[in-house]
Design a protein around this motif. Structure first.
Motif, PDB file in Angstrom:
ATOM      1  N   ALA A 106     -19.886 -46.847  18.849  1.00  0.00           N
ATOM      2  CA  ALA A 106     -19.005 -47.707  18.944  1.00  0.00           C
ATOM      3  C   ALA A 106     -17.519 -47.248  19.596  1.00  0.00           C
ATOM      4  N   LYS A 107     -17.415 -45.762  19.281  1.00  0.00           N
ATOM      5  CA  LYS A 107     -16.093 -45.100  19.697  1.00  0.00           C
ATOM      6  C   LYS A 107     -16.538 -44.312  20.990  1.00  0.00           C
ATOM      7  N   ILE A 108     -17.760 -44.390  21.405  1.00  0.00           N
ATOM      8  CA  ILE A 108     -18.005 -43.511  22.676  1.00  0.00           C
ATOM      9  C   ILE A 108     -17.760 -44.323  23.776  1.00  0.00           C
ATOM     10  N   LEU A 109     -17.169 -44.163  24.825  1.00  0.00           N
ATOM     11  CA  LEU A 109     -16.821 -45.197  25.836  1.00  0.00           C
ATOM     12  C   LEU A 109     -17.404 -44.561  27.307  1.00  0.00           C
ATOM     13  N   SER A 110     -17.619 -45.317  28.081  1.00  0.00           N
ATOM     14  CA  SER A 110     -17.862 -45.295  29.491  1.00  0.00           C
ATOM     15  C   SER A 110     -16.897 -46.119  30.234  1.00  0.00           C
ATOM     16  N   ALA A 111     -16.337 -45.520  31.267  1.00  0.00           N
ATOM     17  CA  ALA A 111     -15.386 -46.404  32.028  1.00  0.00           C
ATOM     18  C   ALA A 111     -15.647 -46.294  33.647  1.00  0.00           C
ATOM     19  N   SER A 112     -15.599 -47.540  34.069  1.00  0.00           N
ATOM     20  CA  SER A 112     -15.852 -47.634  35.510  1.00  0.00           C
ATOM     21  C   SER A 112     -15.063 -46.629  36.414  1.00  0.00           C
ATOM     22  N   GLY A 113     -15.372 -45.874  37.281  1.00  0.00           N
ATOM     23  CA  GLY A 113     -14.406 -44.910  38.098  1.00  0.00           C
ATOM     24  C   GLY A 113     -14.179 -43.689  37.332  1.00  0.00           C
ATOM     25  N   TYR A 114     -14.706 -43.206  36.206  1.00  0.00           N
ATOM     26  CA  TYR A 114     -14.196 -42.144  35.524  1.00  0.00           C
ATOM     27  C   TYR A 114     -15.687 -41.462  35.219  1.00  0.00           C
ATOM     28  N   HIS A 115     -15.602 -40.071  35.317  1.00  0.00           N
ATOM     29  CA  HIS A 115     -17.016 -39.133  35.151  1.00  0.00           C
ATOM     30  C   HIS A 115     -17.023 -38.994  33.763  1.00  0.00           C
ATOM     31  N   GLY A 116     -18.366 -39.054  33.341  1.00  0.00           N
ATOM     32  CA  GLY A 116     -18.430 -38.711  31.809  1.00  0.00           C
ATOM     33  C   GLY A 116     -18.351 -39.680  30.623  1.00  0.00           C
ATOM     34  N   LEU A 117     -18.441 -39.219  29.352  1.00  0.00           N
ATOM     35  CA  LEU A 117     -18.143 -40.132  28.468  1.00  0.00           C
ATOM     36  C   LEU A 117     -16.804 -39.618  27.753  1.00  0.00           C
ATOM     37  N   TYR A 118     -16.371 -40.552  27.015  1.00  0.00           N
ATOM     38  CA  TYR A 118     -14.964 -40.360  26.460  1.00  0.00           C
ATOM     39  C   TYR A 118     -15.106 -40.980  24.828  1.00  0.00           C
ATOM     40  N   ARG A 119     -14.437 -40.150  23.921  1.00  0.00           N
ATOM     41  CA  ARG A 119     -14.411 -40.755  22.527  1.00  0.00           C
ATOM     42  C   ARG A 119     -12.988 -41.463  22.399  1.00  0.00           C
ATOM     43  N   PHE A 120     -13.175 -42.658  21.877  1.00  0.00           N
ATOM     44  CA  PHE A 120     -11.977 -43.497  21.730  1.00  0.00           C
ATOM     45  C   PHE A 120     -10.936 -42.875  20.513  1.00  0.00           C
ATOM     46  N   VAL A 121      -9.711 -42.732  20.838  1.00  0.00           N
ATOM     47  CA  VAL A 121      -8.752 -42.087  19.867  1.00  0.00           C
ATOM     48  C   VAL A 121      -7.870 -43.188  19.471  1.00  0.00           C
ATOM     49  N   ALA A 122      -7.340 -43.751  20.101  1.00  0.00           N
ATOM     50  CA  ALA A 122      -6.184 -44.948  19.681  1.00  0.00           C
ATOM     51  C   ALA A 122      -5.802 -45.840  20.646  1.00  0.00           C
ATOM     52  N   GLN A 123      -5.618 -47.091  20.222  1.00  0.00           N
ATOM     53  CA  GLN A 123      -5.001 -48.278  21.134  1.00  0.00           C
ATOM     54  C   GLN A 123      -3.596 -47.988  21.419  1.00  0.00           C
ATOM     55  N   ALA A 124      -3.337 -48.170  22.542  1.00  0.00           N
ATOM     56  CA  ALA A 124      -1.958 -48.032  23.089  1.00  0.00           C
ATOM     57  C   ALA A 124      -1.385 -49.139  23.763  1.00  0.00           C
ATOM     58  N   ARG A 125      -0.132 -49.491  23.916  1.00  0.00           N
ATOM     59  CA  ARG A 125       0.463 -50.725  24.385  1.00  0.00           C
ATOM     60  C   ARG A 125      -0.159 -50.840  25.769  1.00  0.00           C
ATOM     61  N   ASN A 126      -0.242 -50.033  26.408  1.00  0.00           N
ATOM     62  CA  ASN A 126      -0.895 -50.062  27.898  1.00  0.00           C
ATOM     63  C   ASN A 126      -2.392 -49.717  28.169  1.00  0.00           C
ATOM     64  N   GLY A 127      -3.091 -49.592  27.088  1.00  0.00           N
ATOM     65  CA  GLY A 127      -4.399 -49.350  27.222  1.00  0.00           C
ATOM     66  C   GLY A 127      -4.986 -48.899  26.150  1.00  0.00           C
ATOM     67  N   ALA A 128      -6.003 -47.761  26.527  1.00  0.00           N
ATOM     68  CA  ALA A 128      -6.967 -47.135  25.284  1.00  0.00           C
ATOM     69  C   ALA A 128      -6.630 -45.624  25.462  1.00  0.00           C
ATOM     70  N   ILE A 129      -6.330 -44.998  24.577  1.00  0.00           N
ATOM     71  CA  ILE A 129      -6.260 -43.416  24.723  1.00  0.00           C
ATOM     72  C   ILE A 129      -7.816 -43.122  24.163  1.00  0.00           C
ATOM     73  N   ALA A 130      -8.045 -42.041  24.913  1.00  0.00           N
ATOM     74  CA  ALA A 130      -9.599 -41.541  24.686  1.00  0.00           C
ATOM     75  C   ALA A 130      -9.584 -40.147  25.460  1.00  0.00           C
ATOM     76  N   GLU A 131     -10.433 -39.414  24.527  1.00  0.00           N
ATOM     77  CA  GLU A 131     -10.782 -37.838  24.952  1.00  0.00           C
ATOM     78  C   GLU A 131     -12.048 -37.592  25.675  1.00  0.00           C
ATOM     79  N   SER A 132     -12.009 -36.841  26.535  1.00  0.00           N
ATOM     80  CA  SER A 132     -13.335 -36.480  27.148  1.00  0.00           C
ATOM     81  C   SER A 132     -14.186 -35.787  26.308  1.00  0.00           C
ATOM     82  N   LEU A 133     -15.513 -36.033  26.200  1.00  0.00           N
ATOM     83  CA  LEU A 133     -16.470 -35.343  25.368  1.00  0.00           C
ATOM     84  C   LEU A 133     -16.640 -34.009  25.832  1.00  0.00           C
ATOM     85  N   GLU A 134     -16.632 -33.842  27.022  1.00  0.00           N
ATOM     86  CA  GLU A 134     -16.728 -32.476  27.948  1.00  0.00           C
ATOM     87  C   GLU A 134     -15.607 -31.333  27.469  1.00  0.00           C
TER      88      GLU A 134
END
Length: 143
Positions: free
Chosen positions: A7-35
């Motif tokens: 539920a906290k692992i994200l894939s985003a169109s146009g971005y390579h790899g997977l990301y871990r959700f960190v927090a919700q921001a006013r202007n989007g979602a903060i995530a960090e690259s698993l790699e």
């Protein structure tokens, strides 16, 4: 190693790899690259998908991605999967072995390639043991 919460692992169109959700921001979602652990903000208009919400089509309906990853892990005996650059034949043979009832009319080779790339990334940078709905329930009861 702790369990991976899809539920906290994200894939985003146009971005390579997977990301871990960190927090919700006013202007989007903060995530960090698993790699590499680098953080970024996915704007609110990005097409971001939680792996928890992804399933593949089978003759019986849909199979959640956690189940697909577990089937791949079993078929590969915990080894790395052939990458998306591998031959179509090799990738199809893997899915024929791991998920023999996948629906070839709705689960395409492009989907298979994405799934094996995600599998390999989780194998390297996270865990192929997943947080279950029961785990989430227990966590809510503690809170």
């Amino acid at each position: 190693m702790e369990k991976t919460d899809l539920a906290k692992i994200l894939s985003a169109s146009g971005y390579h790899g997977l990301y871990r959700f960190v927090a919700q921001a006013r202007n989007g979602a903060i995530a960090e690259s698993l790699e590499d652990g680098k953080r970024l903000v996915f704007p609110t208009n990005s097409r971001v998908t939680s792996l928890q919400d992804v399933a593949i089509y089978t003759s019986e309906g849909e199979m959640r991605l956690a189940e697909v990853f577990t089937a791949l892990k079993t078929a590969l005996k915990g080894a790395e999967a052939p990458g998306s650059k591998s031959s179509e034949k090799e990738i199809r043979e893997l899915f024929d072995k791991a998920v023999p009832d996948y629906d070839p009319d709705r689960f395409y080779i492009s989907h298979m390639k994405k799934v094996v790339d995600w599998y390999n990334e989780l194998l390297k940078f996270a865990s192929l043991e997943f947080v279950t709905d029961e785990d989430r329930q227990k966590e809510q009861e503690k809170a």
